[in-house]
Design an enzyme around this catalytic site. Structure first.
Site, mmCIF file in Angstrom:
data_model
loop_
_atom_site.group_PDB
_atom_site.id
_atom_site.type_symbol
_atom_site.label_atom_id
_atom_site.label_comp_id
_atom_site.label_asym_id
_atom_site.label_seq_id
_atom_site.Cartn_x
_atom_site.Cartn_y
_atom_site.Cartn_z
ATOM 1 N N CYS A 187 0.845 -1.199 0.000
ATOM 2 C CA CYS A 187 0.000 0.000 0.000
ATOM 3 C C CYS A 187 0.885 1.255 0.000
ATOM 4 C CB CYS A 187 -0.934 -0.001 1.199
ATOM 5 S SG CYS A 187 -0.097 0.204 2.789
ATOM 6 N N CYS B 119 2.860 1.757 3.174
ATOM 7 C CA CYS B 119 3.941 0.765 3.288
ATOM 8 C C CYS B 119 5.137 1.191 2.438
ATOM 9 C CB CYS B 119 3.447 -0.610 2.846
ATOM 10 S SG CYS B 119 2.071 -1.232 3.838
#
Length: 81
Positions: free
Chosen positions: A10, A13
């Site tokens: 994501c 992340c």
């Protein structure tokens, strides 16, 4: 120093991975940064929220993206131990 960024890919992340790499570069600490996207491996750390920052096998942050300076402080404290 072994650093892992746990997350499924994501935006947060990826941001944590980038910020962590920059913190390592700025701090001059000898470290390897690995991005872990395998959900089975992530689950082994017992976390439910990503992104997660793991330093030498210890979860140090989860669910947020600390600043470069905050990560440098974390790395320096773990480096002394």
């Amino acid at each position: 120093m072994d650093i892992k960024v746990l997350g499924t890919g994501c935006k947060k992340c990826n941001m944590l991975a980038n910020v962590t790499r920059e913190a390592v570069r700025q701090s001059g600490i000898d470290a390897t940064v690995t991005k872990v996207e395998d959900i089975v491996e992530i689950m082994q750390y017992g976390v439910m929220t990503t992104p997660v920052l793991v330093v030498n096998g210890e979860v140090v942050t989860k669910g947020n993206v600390p600043s470069v300076n905050e990560i440098i402080q974390i790395l320096q404290s773990k480096h002394r131990n």
